[in-house]
Design an enzyme around this catalytic site. Structure first.
Site, PDB file in Angstrom:
ATOM      1  N   GLY A 252       0.774  -1.241   0.000  1.00 59.42           N
ATOM      2  CA  GLY A 252       0.000   0.000   0.000  1.00 59.42           C
ATOM      3  C   GLY A 252       0.800   1.282   0.000  1.00 59.42           C
ATOM      4  O   GLY A 252       0.374   2.288   0.564  1.00 59.42           O
TER       5      GLY A 252
ATOM      6  N   HIS B 159      -0.892   1.799 -12.945  1.00 57.94           N
ATOM      7  CA  HIS B 159      -0.181   0.648 -13.504  1.00 57.94           C
ATOM      8  C   HIS B 159       1.268   1.058 -13.775  1.00 57.94           C
ATOM      9  O   HIS B 159       1.514   2.147 -14.294  1.00 57.94           O
ATOM     10  CB  HIS B 159      -0.876   0.200 -14.793  1.00 57.94           C
ATOM     11  CG  HIS B 159      -0.252  -1.024 -15.376  1.00 57.94           C
ATOM     12  ND1 HIS B 159      -0.431  -2.276 -14.833  1.00 57.94           N
ATOM     13  CD2 HIS B 159       0.592  -1.171 -16.424  1.00 57.94           C
ATOM     14  CE1 HIS B 159       0.270  -3.151 -15.536  1.00 57.94           C
ATOM     15  NE2 HIS B 159       0.888  -2.509 -16.503  1.00 57.94           N
TER      16      HIS B 159
END
Ligand code: GAR
Length: 192
Positions: A14, A112
């Site tokens: 995260g 991404h």
């Protein structure tokens, strides 16, 4: 100023989520992160979010077995119960079914680690190095049915240096991801 309520969906450490949380500490930031949700209870980012005072929720995929849509219905219910307005996928490593994609169409972003449309999917850095590319980067895009295919909202470029390893390249790209995601999400919610 009312700030857009953002949920960040994670599967692991995260660090992009943390970057969004950090950006939202600035009172001028147009979004707030009000929920961090993981598909695995052991996702490292959950503890980081809880420590930052943000609701950290695991909607474990395990009890749902192969029924990915049922898992997503539980996620969707959690998002709606909390009045979430925008969903930011940040290292959420599960392919979505059309249910969640359609439920959040135009309101769900993903990051991404490649210059899409190049190198969608997994092992982006390894493939870019093997192909002898001289440039890598990252992309923030809207989520649509095709994996890593939605309209591009922002990109950052990172040169590939002689002697780069996957690890070193990933680290340099990640730094740019953190900057790009916060800036692109802010610009996106300003336009809502
Ligand atoms: C990030 O590099 C993100 O771009 C990538 O996973 C990493 C998660 O790191 N996502 C994908 O590959 C999605 N296709 P983080 O958990 O530290 O943010």
């Amino acid at each position: 100023m009312s700030r857009a309520k953002v949920a960040v969906l994670i599967s692991g450490r995260g660090s992009n989520m943390e970057a969004l949380v950090r950006a939202a500490r600035d009172p001028a930031c147009p979004f707030e992160v009000t929920l961090v949700l993981a598909n695995k209870p052991d996702a490292g980012g959950l503890a980081i979010a809880a420590e930052a005072g943000i609701e950290a929720l695991a909607v474990d995929q395990k009890p749902f077995g192969k029924d990915r849509e049922a898992h997503e219905r539980a996620i969707d219910a959690a998002l709606r119960q909390r009045g979430i307005e925008v969903v930011a996928l940040a290292g959420y490593m599960r392919i979505l079914t059309p249910f969640l994609v359609e439920a959040w169409e135009g309101r769900m972003l993903n990051i991404h680690p490649s210059l899409l449309p190049a190198y969608p999917g997994l092992d982006t850095h390894g493939r870019a190095l093997a192909a002898g590319e001289v440039e890598a980067g990252c992309t923030v895009h809207l989520v649509t049915a095709g994996v890593d295919e939605g309209p591009i909202l922002g990109q950052a470029r990172v040169p590939i240096l002689p002697g780069d390893t996957e690890h070193r390249l990933a680290e340099r790209v990640l730094e740019q991801e953190h900057r790009l995601y916060a800036a692109t999400l802010a610009e996106f919610v300003r336009g809502l």
